[in-house]
Design a protein around this motif. Structure first.
Motif, PDB file in Angstrom:
ATOM      1  N   TYR A  66       0.822  -1.214   0.000  1.00 54.14           N
ATOM      2  CA  TYR A  66       0.000   0.000   0.000  1.00 54.14           C
ATOM      3  C   TYR A  66       0.857   1.265   0.000  1.00 54.14           C
ATOM      4  CZ  TYR A  66      -4.201  -2.719   0.347  1.00 54.14           C
ATOM      5  OH  TYR A  66      -5.216  -3.585   0.054  1.00 54.14           O
ATOM      6  N   PHE A  67       2.019   1.203   0.584  1.00 54.30           N
ATOM      7  CA  PHE A  67       2.914   2.366   0.562  1.00 54.30           C
ATOM      8  C   PHE A  67       3.430   2.632  -0.850  1.00 54.30           C
ATOM      9  CE2 PHE A  67       4.450   2.061   5.283  1.00 54.30           C
ATOM     10  CZ  PHE A  67       3.140   2.195   5.695  1.00 54.30           C
ATOM     11  N   ALA A  68       3.402   1.621  -1.726  1.00 58.41           N
ATOM     12  CA  ALA A  68       3.918   1.753  -3.094  1.00 58.41           C
ATOM     13  C   ALA A  68       2.834   2.084  -4.114  1.00 58.41           C
ATOM     14  CB  ALA A  68       4.623   0.456  -3.502  1.00 58.41           C
ATOM     15  N   GLN A  69       1.598   2.367  -3.674  1.00 57.26           N
ATOM     16  CA  GLN A  69       0.502   2.633  -4.612  1.00 57.26           C
ATOM     17  C   GLN A  69       0.748   3.901  -5.434  1.00 57.26           C
ATOM     18  OE1 GLN A  69      -2.546   0.601  -5.081  1.00 57.26           O
ATOM     19  NE2 GLN A  69      -0.930  -0.697  -4.208  1.00 57.26           N
ATOM     20  N   ASP A  70       0.319   3.877  -6.704  1.00 60.57           N
ATOM     21  CA  ASP A  70       0.456   5.072  -7.544  1.00 60.57           C
ATOM     22  C   ASP A  70      -0.721   6.040  -7.371  1.00 60.57           C
ATOM     23  OD1 ASP A  70      -1.543   3.704  -8.923  1.00 60.57           O
ATOM     24  OD2 ASP A  70      -0.211   3.070 -10.542  1.00 60.57           O
ATOM     25  N   ASN A  71      -1.733   5.640  -6.607  1.00 62.41           N
ATOM     26  CA  ASN A  71      -2.844   6.511  -6.232  1.00 62.41           C
ATOM     27  C   ASN A  71      -2.871   6.552  -4.708  1.00 62.41           C
ATOM     28  OD1 ASN A  71      -5.465   7.370  -5.366  1.00 62.41           O
ATOM     29  ND2 ASN A  71      -6.361   6.798  -7.327  1.00 62.41           N
ATOM     30  N   THR A  72      -2.693   7.744  -4.127  1.00 61.34           N
ATOM     31  CA  THR A  72      -2.616   7.863  -2.663  1.00 61.34           C
ATOM     32  C   THR A  72      -3.852   8.530  -2.060  1.00 61.34           C
ATOM     33  OG1 THR A  72      -1.388   9.949  -2.857  1.00 61.34           O
ATOM     34  CG2 THR A  72      -0.091   7.910  -2.652  1.00 61.34           C
ATOM     35  N   ASP A  73      -4.960   8.521  -2.798  1.00 60.44           N
ATOM     36  CA  ASP A  73      -6.189   9.119  -2.282  1.00 60.44           C
ATOM     37  C   ASP A  73      -6.968   8.071  -1.483  1.00 60.44           C
ATOM     38  OD1 ASP A  73      -8.153  10.962  -1.794  1.00 60.44           O
ATOM     39  OD2 ASP A  73      -9.140  10.733  -3.736  1.00 60.44           O
ATOM     40  N   PHE A  74      -6.360   7.602  -0.394  1.00 56.01           N
ATOM     41  CA  PHE A  74      -7.006   6.591   0.443  1.00 56.01           C
ATOM     42  C   PHE A  74      -6.420   6.642   1.845  1.00 56.01           C
ATOM     43  CE2 PHE A  74      -3.236   4.481  -1.166  1.00 56.01           C
ATOM     44  CZ  PHE A  74      -2.823   3.608  -0.161  1.00 56.01           C
TER      45      PHE A  74
END
Length: 288
Positions: A23-31
């Protein structure tokens, strides 16, 4: 559209750490991340306090005392404290690919839920995953997995199906579009409508029963099995008993026969109609 990712866990900090790296590597951080903890010992809280220091997104730890398998209760409490417009439920043994949140956001519809799948790893491969392999996405490469002994079969399509091929596979796959606890999402308002998860259930179809009640309100699933990818880490299920399964089977049968839309014992214990959250006295909520 901000998402609340609800990750259920119980005394598995090593696996949870791998999941959080994903989750720290996600390209979308709107969560935001909500750890729904069904009574783990102090090691899980210590891990979260340490990892929160480098997290690109907010982390909340909601904990209830260990009183047997009460996954439905802790998920309901996580929904109650969630701040996102949507909820996404998954488990502390499911490592997401980098585009996981983005895929759920892209396919989101207010009148549907999303039904994802997983790619299961064996024990040796699960143990071998480290931070570098997850962050640089080698862990999601079919060729990397094959070199380490993964058998070749049609399940590998989940790892290699690129747009628009993934969309085609989502449409033609015969797998039912159920609510899957390891990989599913919907508007939080829909979860509230059906009174969350059914706390009369234990292990055995508790996620599917939630999806059935959504269906009784006219909300059905869209398949994203080949688009939203998680790696399911190996683990045992020593906590499961035949009595548990039979009890849950009876609840599911009643839900279908009576076409129930709301759980009799569910989310409204923890979330009032005015939005106020009322947790049990021994529960703990920490915003990290």
């Amino acid at each position: 559209m901000k998402t609340s990712v609800i990750i259920s866990t119980y005394n598995s900090p090593l696996w949870l750490q791998k999941v959080l790296w994903g989750y720290f590597a996600q390209d979308n951080t709107d969560f935001e991340i909500i750890i729904a903890d069904d009574g783990s010992d102090a090691s899980t809280g210590e891990l979260l306090a340490e990892m929160a220091r480098s997290s690109p997104v907010p982390i909340t730890h909601i904990w209830q005392p260990d009183d047997g398998f009460r996954k439905c209760a802790i998920i309901n409490k996580a929904i109650a404290v969630a701040r996102g417009d949507r909820i996404l439920t998954t488990d502390g043994d499911c490592v997401p690919r980098r585009d996981f949140i983005g895929v759920h956001a892209r396919y989101a519809r207010p009148d549907r839920f999303l039904s994802g799948g997983y790619f299961k790893l064996g024990e040796d491969l699960s143990n071998s995953l480290d931070r570098d392999l997850i962050e640089d996405q080698r862990a999601f490469s079919a060729s990397w997995l094959v070199r380490r002994g993964m058998p070749i079969n049609t399940k590998a399509f989940k790892l290699v199906a690129a747009p628009p091929f993934d969309t085609l596979l989502n449409r033609i796959v015969p797998t039912r579009r159920t609510w899957n606890g390891h990989n599913a999402s919907c508007d939080r308002s829909l979860a509230i409508r059906v009174n969350g998860f059914n706390e009369d259930m234990q292990y055995g179809g508790l996620d599917g029963e939630f999806g059935v009640r959504l269906g009784h309100t006219g909300v059905f699933g869209d398949q994203i099995r080949y688009s939203a990818v998680v790696l399911h880490l190996h683990h045992g299920r020593g906590y499961v008993t035949p009595e548990m399964i039979e009890k849950s089977r009876a609840v599911r049968r009643r839900t279908r026969e009576e076409k129930k839309r709301r759980a009799d014992r569910g989310l409204d214990q923890w979330l009032r109609p005015d939005g106020e959250v009322t947790l049990a006295p021994d529960d703990r909520l920490v915003r990290l």
